[in-house]
Structures are given as C-alpha cells and as structure tokens.
Write a protein that holds these residues in place. Structure first.
Motif, PDB file in Angstrom:
ATOM      1  N   ASP A  37     -65.959 -16.244  -6.512  1.00 55.58           N
ATOM      2  CA  ASP A  37     -67.218 -16.938  -6.806  1.00 55.58           C
ATOM      3  C   ASP A  37     -68.367 -15.943  -6.925  1.00 55.58           C
ATOM      4  N   LEU A  38     -68.387 -14.961  -6.009  1.00 56.87           N
ATOM      5  CA  LEU A  38     -69.422 -13.921  -6.078  1.00 56.87           C
ATOM      6  C   LEU A  38     -69.321 -13.141  -7.386  1.00 56.87           C
ATOM      7  N   VAL A  42     -72.066 -13.049 -10.453  1.00 55.93           N
ATOM      8  CA  VAL A  42     -72.676 -11.835 -11.018  1.00 55.93           C
ATOM      9  C   VAL A  42     -72.516 -11.843 -12.537  1.00 55.93           C
ATOM     10  N   LYS A  46     -75.506 -12.304 -15.442  1.00 53.94           N
ATOM     11  CA  LYS A  46     -75.772 -11.346 -16.522  1.00 53.94           C
ATOM     12  C   LYS A  46     -75.813 -12.053 -17.874  1.00 53.94           C
ATOM     13  N   ALA A  56     -68.518 -26.067 -10.606  1.00 54.38           N
ATOM     14  CA  ALA A  56     -67.119 -26.542 -10.571  1.00 54.38           C
ATOM     15  C   ALA A  56     -66.144 -25.373 -10.558  1.00 54.38           C
ATOM     16  N   ARG A  80     -66.547 -20.135 -22.106  1.00 57.09           N
ATOM     17  CA  ARG A  80     -67.413 -21.034 -22.881  1.00 57.09           C
ATOM     18  C   ARG A  80     -68.852 -20.909 -22.403  1.00 57.09           C
ATOM     19  N   GLY A  82     -72.120 -23.263 -22.661  1.00 58.14           N
ATOM     20  CA  GLY A  82     -72.646 -24.562 -23.077  1.00 58.14           C
ATOM     21  C   GLY A  82     -74.164 -24.503 -23.179  1.00 58.14           C
ATOM     22  N   ARG A  83     -74.806 -25.656 -23.094  1.00 55.95           N
ATOM     23  CA  ARG A  83     -76.274 -25.662 -23.184  1.00 55.95           C
ATOM     24  C   ARG A  83     -76.896 -25.013 -21.946  1.00 55.95           C
ATOM     25  N   THR A  84     -76.424 -25.452 -20.776  1.00 57.63           N
ATOM     26  CA  THR A  84     -76.954 -24.870 -19.528  1.00 57.63           C
ATOM     27  C   THR A  84     -75.853 -24.237 -18.669  1.00 57.63           C
ATOM     28  N   SER A  85     -74.600 -24.388 -19.090  1.00 60.55           N
ATOM     29  CA  SER A  85     -73.483 -23.931 -18.243  1.00 60.55           C
ATOM     30  C   SER A  85     -72.666 -22.826 -18.903  1.00 60.55           C
ATOM     31  N   THR A 111     -67.242 -22.671 -13.286  1.00 61.69           N
ATOM     32  CA  THR A 111     -68.386 -23.019 -14.139  1.00 61.69           C
ATOM     33  C   THR A 111     -69.677 -22.869 -13.351  1.00 61.69           C
ATOM     34  N   VAL A 113     -74.086 -22.990 -13.597  1.00 69.18           N
ATOM     35  CA  VAL A 113     -75.210 -23.582 -14.324  1.00 69.18           C
ATOM     36  C   VAL A 113     -76.436 -22.702 -14.122  1.00 69.18           C
ATOM     37  N   ILE A 115     -80.163 -22.107 -13.620  1.00 73.90           N
ATOM     38  CA  ILE A 115     -81.201 -22.966 -13.015  1.00 73.90           C
ATOM     39  C   ILE A 115     -82.568 -22.285 -13.038  1.00 73.90           C
ATOM     40  N   GLY A 119     -84.547 -25.214  -9.213  1.00 78.36           N
ATOM     41  CA  GLY A 119     -83.122 -25.524  -9.042  1.00 78.36           C
ATOM     42  C   GLY A 119     -82.602 -26.522 -10.059  1.00 78.36           C
ATOM     43  N   PRO A 121     -81.238 -27.531 -13.938  1.00 79.87           N
ATOM     44  CA  PRO A 121     -80.561 -26.838 -15.042  1.00 79.87           C
ATOM     45  C   PRO A 121     -81.561 -26.443 -16.124  1.00 79.87           C
TER      46      PRO A 121
HETATM   47  C1  LIG Z   1     -79.756  -9.188 -14.728  1.00 79.39           C
HETATM   48  C2  LIG Z   1     -78.989 -10.305 -13.968  1.00 79.39           C
HETATM   49  C3  LIG Z   1     -78.060  -9.790 -12.953  1.00 79.39           C
HETATM   50  C4  LIG Z   1     -77.449 -10.936 -12.242  1.00 79.39           C
HETATM   51  C5  LIG Z   1     -76.994 -10.517 -10.919  1.00 79.39           C
HETATM   52  C6  LIG Z   1     -76.715 -11.780 -10.150  1.00 79.39           C
HETATM   53  C7  LIG Z   1     -76.475 -11.426  -8.743  1.00 79.39           C
HETATM   54  C8  LIG Z   1     -76.382 -12.630  -7.887  1.00 79.39           C
HETATM   55  C9  LIG Z   1     -75.004 -13.119  -7.816  1.00 79.39           C
HETATM   56  C10 LIG Z   1     -74.916 -14.255  -6.866  1.00 79.39           C
HETATM   57  C11 LIG Z   1     -73.541 -14.779  -6.931  1.00 79.39           C
HETATM   58  C12 LIG Z   1     -73.531 -16.092  -6.140  1.00 79.39           C
HETATM   59  C13 LIG Z   1     -72.299 -16.841  -6.438  1.00 79.39           C
HETATM   60  C14 LIG Z   1     -72.237 -18.038  -5.538  1.00 79.39           C
HETATM   61  C15 LIG Z   1     -73.020 -19.167  -6.109  1.00 79.39           C
HETATM   62  C16 LIG Z   1     -73.087 -20.302  -5.137  1.00 79.39           C
HETATM   63  O1  LIG Z   1     -72.512 -20.308  -4.097  1.00 79.39           O
HETATM   64  S1  LIG Z   1     -74.054 -21.598  -5.596  1.00 79.39           S
HETATM   65  C17 LIG Z   1     -73.886 -22.742  -4.250  1.00 79.39           C
HETATM   66  C18 LIG Z   1     -72.928 -23.834  -4.567  1.00 79.39           C
HETATM   67  N1  LIG Z   1     -73.396 -24.637  -5.644  1.00 79.39           N
HETATM   68  C19 LIG Z   1     -74.415 -25.520  -5.498  1.00 79.39           C
HETATM   69  O2  LIG Z   1     -75.019 -25.670  -4.447  1.00 79.39           O
HETATM   70  C20 LIG Z   1     -74.774 -26.328  -6.724  1.00 79.39           C
HETATM   71  C21 LIG Z   1     -75.159 -27.763  -6.333  1.00 79.39           C
HETATM   72  N2  LIG Z   1     -75.311 -28.564  -7.535  1.00 79.39           N
HETATM   73  C22 LIG Z   1     -76.496 -28.664  -8.185  1.00 79.39           C
HETATM   74  O3  LIG Z   1     -77.516 -28.122  -7.761  1.00 79.39           O
HETATM   75  C23 LIG Z   1     -76.534 -29.462  -9.457  1.00 79.39           C
HETATM   76  O4  LIG Z   1     -75.380 -30.272  -9.545  1.00 79.39           O
HETATM   77  C24 LIG Z   1     -76.564 -28.530 -10.712  1.00 79.39           C
HETATM   78  C25 LIG Z   1     -75.468 -27.485 -10.698  1.00 79.39           C
HETATM   79  C26 LIG Z   1     -77.912 -27.820 -10.797  1.00 79.39           C
HETATM   80  C27 LIG Z   1     -76.380 -29.364 -11.972  1.00 79.39           C
HETATM   81  O5  LIG Z   1     -77.355 -30.355 -11.973  1.00 79.39           O
HETATM   82  P1  LIG Z   1     -77.104 -31.717 -12.794  1.00 79.39           P
HETATM   83  O6  LIG Z   1     -78.362 -32.492 -12.781  1.00 79.39           O
HETATM   84  O7  LIG Z   1     -75.845 -32.331 -12.308  1.00 79.39           O
HETATM   85  O8  LIG Z   1     -76.933 -31.127 -14.253  1.00 79.39           O
HETATM   86  P2  LIG Z   1     -76.280 -31.747 -15.550  1.00 79.39           P
HETATM   87  O9  LIG Z   1     -77.377 -31.663 -16.581  1.00 79.39           O
HETATM   88  O10 LIG Z   1     -75.579 -33.031 -15.352  1.00 79.39           O
HETATM   89  O11 LIG Z   1     -75.165 -30.655 -15.912  1.00 79.39           O
HETATM   90  C28 LIG Z   1     -75.547 -29.321 -16.153  1.00 79.39           C
HETATM   91  C29 LIG Z   1     -74.368 -28.622 -16.789  1.00 79.39           C
HETATM   92  O12 LIG Z   1     -73.311 -28.560 -15.839  1.00 79.39           O
HETATM   93  C30 LIG Z   1     -72.126 -29.088 -16.426  1.00 79.39           C
HETATM   94  N3  LIG Z   1     -71.347 -29.724 -15.362  1.00 79.39           N
HETATM   95  C31 LIG Z   1     -71.791 -30.614 -14.453  1.00 79.39           C
HETATM   96  N4  LIG Z   1     -70.780 -30.959 -13.632  1.00 79.39           N
HETATM   97  C32 LIG Z   1     -69.698 -30.277 -14.046  1.00 79.39           C
HETATM   98  C33 LIG Z   1     -68.342 -30.219 -13.606  1.00 79.39           C
HETATM   99  N5  LIG Z   1     -67.907 -30.918 -12.565  1.00 79.39           N
HETATM  100  N6  LIG Z   1     -67.494 -29.413 -14.272  1.00 79.39           N
HETATM  101  C34 LIG Z   1     -67.916 -28.658 -15.325  1.00 79.39           C
HETATM  102  N7  LIG Z   1     -69.194 -28.672 -15.789  1.00 79.39           N
HETATM  103  C35 LIG Z   1     -70.058 -29.483 -15.145  1.00 79.39           C
HETATM  104  C36 LIG Z   1     -72.611 -30.095 -17.465  1.00 79.39           C
HETATM  105  O13 LIG Z   1     -71.617 -30.340 -18.432  1.00 79.39           O
HETATM  106  C37 LIG Z   1     -73.804 -29.334 -18.019  1.00 79.39           C
HETATM  107  O14 LIG Z   1     -73.355 -28.310 -18.888  1.00 79.39           O
HETATM  108  P3  LIG Z   1     -74.033 -28.056 -20.363  1.00 79.39           P
HETATM  109  O15 LIG Z   1     -73.469 -29.094 -21.253  1.00 79.39           O
HETATM  110  O16 LIG Z   1     -75.506 -28.143 -20.191  1.00 79.39           O
HETATM  111  O17 LIG Z   1     -73.608 -26.669 -20.706  1.00 79.39           O
END
Ligand SMILES: CCCCCCCCCCCCCCCC(=O)SCCNC(=O)CCNC(=O)[C@H](O)C(C)(C)COP(=O)(O)OP(=O)(O)OC[C@H]1O[C@@H](n2cnc3c(N)ncnc32)[C@H](O)[C@@H]1OP(=O)(O)O
Length: 133
Positions: A37-38, A42, A46, A56, A80, A82-85, A111, A113, A115, A119, A121
């Motif tokens: 997941d981590l 990452v 990117k 998911a 894949r 998607g729009r936000t995923s 998958t 999303v 945000i 928080g 999408p």
């Molecule tokens: C320069 C940069 C360097 C970067 C360097 C980064 C470093 C940093 C790394 C950190 C790495 C951390 C990695 C751990 C990450 C956690 O641990 S996150 C914690 C666990 N997850 C959560 O707490 C999320 C909780 N859920 C939520 O907040 C909300 O459900 C969400 C995710 C914001 C979605 O909100 P929603 O209103 O349900 O959104 P909705 O519009 O219905 O769906 C949004 C999209 O999700 C899809 N979707 C929804 N449900 C599903 C499903 N079950 N299956 C598949 N797709 C789905 C939809 O199809 C849609 O996709 P698109 O068609 O837009 O592409």
C-alpha cells in the motif's frame, strides 16, 4: 504481468524483520499488505501529483511465505487512470539470503483516489491537462 522477474517501477524496498512476524514466526500478511500500500501510494502520488488515499484492494494473492531476513521489493505497473482514481498492479518480490533469484510472493490491484485539501476526490491532471476516461 506476474512473469519470472520483477517488472515496473520499484517503489519500495525493505528488509523483513523479527518484529514483522505472525504467530507462526513467518512474516505477517498485514505487514506485507501495508508495504504494498505504501509503495502503491508513492507511485499513485507521483502519477496524480497530489495526495492520494487507498479506496480498494482487489485480486490480492498471497503466493509464498516471507521470512525474516528476506529483502522485500514492491514493483508497480499502472493499470488504469480514471477521472479521479488510479489503479496500480503491485507485486512484492523477495530475495532470500543465499539465493540469487527473486521470488514473487504477493500481487494485487490497488486503487487510489486523488484528493484535495478537504479530502474530497479531485480530477487527476497530467501534463497540464485533466485526464478523463
Ligand atoms: C511528487 C509526489 C510524490 C508523491 C510521494 C507520495 C508519498 C506519500 C505516500 C503515502 C503512501 C500512503 C499509502 C497509504 C494510503 C492510505 O492508507 S489511505 C487510508 C485508507 N483510505 C481511506 O481512508 C480512504 C477513505 N475513503 C474516502 O475518503 C472516500 O471514499 C474517497 C476515497 C475519497 C472516495 O470518495 P467518494 O465520495 O466515495 O468518491 P467517488 O466520487 O464515489 O469515487 C471516486 C473514485 O473512486 C472510485 N472508487 C470508489 N470506490 C471504489 C472501489 N470500491 N473500487 C474501485 N474504485 C472505486 C470511483 O470509481 C471513482 O473513480 P473515477 O471514476 O473518478 O476515476
């Protein structure tokens, strides 16, 4: 994807330690899942150039046990956008001590999303253009 050797972006590499074991003394599946997941987070961050959250995990396979001392590498391939995923195929491979060949231990589709600050999408942007499906 799942070939004879790792493919795609190496997004995390770490060593399995005694603290990561389950009651059998092997590496706990939840620890491995969290490394994937981590790594996927990452990778997705990117691609999206934003914060992402995991929405998911699908088609998860635990193929082989992981042991203390194994070098664990997580590799990502984009499935894949998607729009936000973003869906990423993640594979964890291990190199065991005294072995030359990496072994595929787990794989699955994660998958994420993109945000915004609240928080919610938000559409994924790439090269200045909003990606749509
Ligand atoms: C320069 C940069 C360097 C970067 C360097 C980064 C470093 C940093 C790394 C950190 C790495 C951390 C990695 C751990 C990450 C956690 O641990 S996150 C914690 C666990 N997850 C959560 O707490 C999320 C909780 N859920 C939520 O907040 C909300 O459900 C969400 C995710 C914001 C979605 O909100 P929603 O209103 O349900 O959104 P909705 O519009 O219905 O769906 C949004 C999209 O999700 C899809 N979707 C929804 N449900 C599903 C499903 N079950 N299956 C598949 N797709 C789905 C939809 O199809 C849609 O996709 P698109 O068609 O837009 O592409």
């Amino acid at each position: 994807m799942t070939g004879n050797e790792p493919q795609g972006d190496l997004c995390i590499r770490t060593l399995a330690m005694p603290a990561d074991t389950n009651a059998n003394g092997d590496i706990f599946g939840g620890w491995l899942l969290s490394q994937m997941d981590l790594g996927g987070g990452v990778f997705a961050g990117k691609v999206a150039k934003s914060r992402t959250v995991t929405v998911a995990i699908e088609a998860m396979n635990f193929r082989k046990a992981v042991y203390v001392g194994d070098l664990v590498s997580v590799h990502a391939n984009l499935v894949r956008v998607g729009r936000t995923s973003i869906t990423v195929h993640l594979e964890a491979w291990v190199l065991r001590r005294r072995e030359q060949q990496s072994i595929l231990v787990t794989d699955g589709n994660f998958t994420y999303v993109s945000i915004d600050e609240q928080g919610h999408p938000q559409p994924i942007q790439r090269d200045g253009a909003t990606i749509s499906t």
